[in-house]
Design an enzyme around this catalytic site. Structure first.
Site, short mmCIF file in Angstrom:
data_model
loop_
_atom_site.label_atom_id
_atom_site.label_comp_id
_atom_site.label_asym_id
_atom_site.label_seq_id
_atom_site.Cartn_x
_atom_site.Cartn_y
_atom_site.Cartn_z
N GLY A 245 77.92 -45.48 5.07
CA GLY A 245 77.37 -45.08 6.37
C GLY A 245 78.27 -45.33 7.57
N ASP B 40 68.51 -52.19 10.47
CA ASP B 40 67.11 -51.75 10.47
C ASP B 40 66.23 -52.98 10.21
OD1 ASP B 40 64.83 -50.18 10.16
OD2 ASP B 40 65.37 -49.42 8.20
N LYS C 297 67.80 -50.77 15.18
CA LYS C 297 66.36 -50.45 15.28
C LYS C 297 65.59 -51.77 15.33
CE LYS C 297 65.90 -46.48 12.17
NZ LYS C 297 65.38 -46.13 10.83
#
Ligand code: IMP
Length: 178
Positions: free
Chosen positions: A45, A103, A131
């Site tokens: 990622g 996250d 997040k």
């Protein structure tokens, strides 16, 4: 030219990303002046963010990679699998883990715990996205590009089932078009 990835809306444009990445690279270059940090990219990622970040750094650095997985579709499996380790010996070195997104924080915690056992001089994290509302583990990366709402996003390295990493922006994933 007929490419319609499942994006509800563009959340962060390529221009916004470039501007913010340059700011992060400037801050890191200041903080690590006179040092030679190891930039440890988390595959897959972080790859677009990683290359953008390192080409904006103005300190000597080493580049290295780890490969992990924890996601299935749009939800975290909660279990981290370590697939590829760093090649560099990080003992007494300054390490900056480069992530696409934090996250739940499970992956970040796993990485910090693992790499700390190797006695680096210092260890920090730089993430493109955060997040914070979905956190399960209280962890705050030192360098964050953008804080976003709890929505599933794709592009700029982030995938849905290994697709859409190639998009040059961050978009909100459209479940109905997958
Ligand atoms: P965490 O362990 O829950 O913090 O998740 C970290 C990993 O989950 C990231 O490195 C991503 O690969 C993946 N992930 C979390 N949120 C998203 C998202 O919105 N889009 C794509 N991948 C995500």
């Amino acid at each position: 030219m007929d490419y319609n990835p499942p994006v509800k809306k563009i959340l962060i444009s390529e221009e916004q990303i470039n501007k913010r990445v340059k700011e992060l690279a400037d801050k890191i270059s200041q903080d690590y002046k006179g040092k030679t940090p190891i930039l440890a990219g988390v595959l897959r990622g972080s790859v677009l963010f990683f290359s953008n970040l390192v080409k904006n750094l103005t300190v000597d650095c080493n580049l290295d990679f780890m490969c992990l997985t924890s996601y299935n579709g749009t939800s975290s499996s909660g279990k981290v699998r370590f697939i590829l380790d760093l090649r560099e010996d990080i003992k007494d070195r300054d390490v900056i883990i480069v992530e696409d997104i934090v996250d739940t924080g499970i992956t970040a915690k796993y990485l910090f715990d693992l790499l700390k056992t190797r006695n680096p001089a210092s260890i920090e994290m730089c993430t493109l996205l955060d997040k914070p509302s979905n956190r399960k583990i209280d962890i705050k990366p030192k360098y964050t590009g953008f804080e976003i709402e709890n929505e599933f996003v794709i592009g700029y390295g982030l995938d849905y089932n290994e697709l859409y990493r190639n998009l040059p922006y961050i978009g909100v994933f459209d479940e109905t078009k997958k």
